[in-house]
Design a protein around this motif. Structure first.
Motif, PDB file in Angstrom:
ATOM      1  N   ASP A 175     -14.079 -11.723  54.893  1.00 43.20           N
ATOM      2  CA  ASP A 175     -13.063 -10.756  55.300  1.00 43.20           C
ATOM      3  C   ASP A 175     -13.106 -10.521  56.809  1.00 43.20           C
ATOM      4  O   ASP A 175     -12.064 -10.332  57.445  1.00 43.20           O
ATOM      5  N   ALA A 201     -11.206 -13.439  58.383  1.00 43.46           N
ATOM      6  CA  ALA A 201      -9.757 -13.281  58.237  1.00 43.46           C
ATOM      7  C   ALA A 201      -9.233 -12.212  59.187  1.00 43.46           C
ATOM      8  O   ALA A 201      -8.161 -12.367  59.787  1.00 43.46           O
ATOM      9  N   LYS A 208      -6.586 -12.638  62.371  1.00 43.31           N
ATOM     10  CA  LYS A 208      -5.404 -11.784  62.529  1.00 43.31           C
ATOM     11  C   LYS A 208      -5.361 -11.165  63.917  1.00 43.31           C
ATOM     12  O   LYS A 208      -4.317 -11.113  64.565  1.00 43.31           O
ATOM     13  N   ARG A 227     -10.436 -15.846  49.056  1.00 47.26           N
ATOM     14  CA  ARG A 227      -9.935 -14.481  49.228  1.00 47.26           C
ATOM     15  C   ARG A 227      -8.694 -14.397  50.122  1.00 47.26           C
ATOM     16  O   ARG A 227      -7.936 -13.436  50.036  1.00 47.26           O
ATOM     17  N   HIS A 228      -8.501 -15.407  50.971  1.00 44.33           N
ATOM     18  CA  HIS A 228      -7.384 -15.385  51.921  1.00 44.33           C
ATOM     19  C   HIS A 228      -6.658 -16.739  51.920  1.00 44.33           C
ATOM     20  O   HIS A 228      -6.548 -17.395  52.961  1.00 44.33           O
TER      21      HIS A 228
END
Length: 311
Positions: free
Chosen positions: A122, A125, A129, A154-155
């Motif tokens: 996470d 990711a 971003k 997860r992404h």
């Protein structure tokens, strides 16, 4: 020749185990560039100018090398981005490599949360971003490979290609003697580990070198947890390259099994190649879990895969 004493042999055994865990243009808020030089056998200059990004409550250190399609590069347990050695500049010759120091490693200080490959995925990711990346390729070794796998799971909307190097996808894939040795890892080993390349690298660049026992404790806890990503892997959409050494920390059959979960090894590729699976498998000869990450053969294997157009 005098046989090594138990006091010398134990740190070497633990050192071997710990490696297992080892597993742009948008403006962002960042601290001043960091230029401390990593020391030890896993150190060396990366010729990059690093920054910190505030993501998910952690100040995540990263460096950018080269230009082109972005590739996020993730090191193994107790390592840092420098451990890839000649592979980092080789990869950066044809793409923009964003090399990251994961939670509690290298120049990224630890925070009050478990050392989890899912949480670190996470972080990756969130970093992408913040950097304005609509999609990216990701490559990880050992613990970093687990993070890369979780990023793809997860992404899936942002991971284009995935390279998983020397990474088990379930805990019982390790050889039995490695599982037994993992039980010895913890904060109590911190002093004995101070003669290893892992500590020399960590002590030279960590924001808080005194956190070394804390990191070993968290690594030990992580290695004792059961995990099995089999069900999630079958749903990965990213085109994937699985890489392992023929003398890795798990049998080559485990890498073949991962390849199978991704749709590989199901049929003949055909004279025209029309039957080839979307993903790829590479077993590199003569390489172990402790040599594959900085062996030039790694970049030589990965670059053609990354250069191929995505299906």
């Amino acid at each position: 020749m005098r046989a090594p004493s138990r006091a010398v042999a134990l740190p070497r055994t633990i050192a071997r185990v710990l490696v297992v865990a080892a597993i742009i243009a948008a403006p962002i808020r960042a601290q001043a560039p960091v230029r401390r030089t990593a020391q030890g056998a896993w150190g060396g200059k990366t010729n990059g100018s690093g920054h910190y990004a505030d993501v998910n409550g952690i100040k995540l250190y990263y460096e950018i090398h080269g230009t082109g399609r972005p590739l996020i590069l993730l090191h193994g347990g107790l390592g840092a981005l420098e451990m890839f050695g000649p592979n980092l500049p080789a990869l950066a010759q044809g793409r923009q490599v964003i090399a990251v120091d994961l939670q509690g490693h290298g120049r990224t200080a630890d925070i009050d949360r478990p050392l989890s490959v899912a949480l670190m995925a996470d972080d990756i990711a969130a970093l992408a971003k913040r950097l304005g990346l609509e999609s990216f390729d990701v490559m990880g070794y050992s613990m970093g490979g687990g993070v890369a796998l979780q990023a793809a799971i997860r992404h899936p909307e942002v991971v284009r290609k995935l390279v998983v190097v020397s990474t088990p996808f379930r805990r019982n894939a390790f050889y039995p003697e490695i599982l037994a040795q993992q039980g010895q890892v913890g904060a109590a080993a911190a002093e004995a580990m101070k003669q290893t390349p892992m500590y020399q690298l960590y002590a030279s660049i960590a924001p808080r070198p005194e956190d070394w026992p804390r990191l070993l404790g968290k690594i030990g806890e992580t290695m004792k947890r059961e995990f099995d990503f089999s069900k999630e892997i079958s749903g990965i959409k990213a085109t994937t390259l699985v890489v392992a050494g023929d003398a890795d920390i798990f049998p080559p059959a485990h890498a073949v099994e991962l390849f199978g979960l991704l749709g590989g090894g199901q049929r003949d590729g055909g004279w025209d190649g029309s039957g080839r699976p979307k993903s790829r498998l590479a077993i590199l000869p003569g390489l172990t879990h402790y040599t594959i990450f900085n062996a030039p053969a790694l970049a030589a294997t990965v670059i053609p895969f990354l250069d191929e157009p995505a299906p």
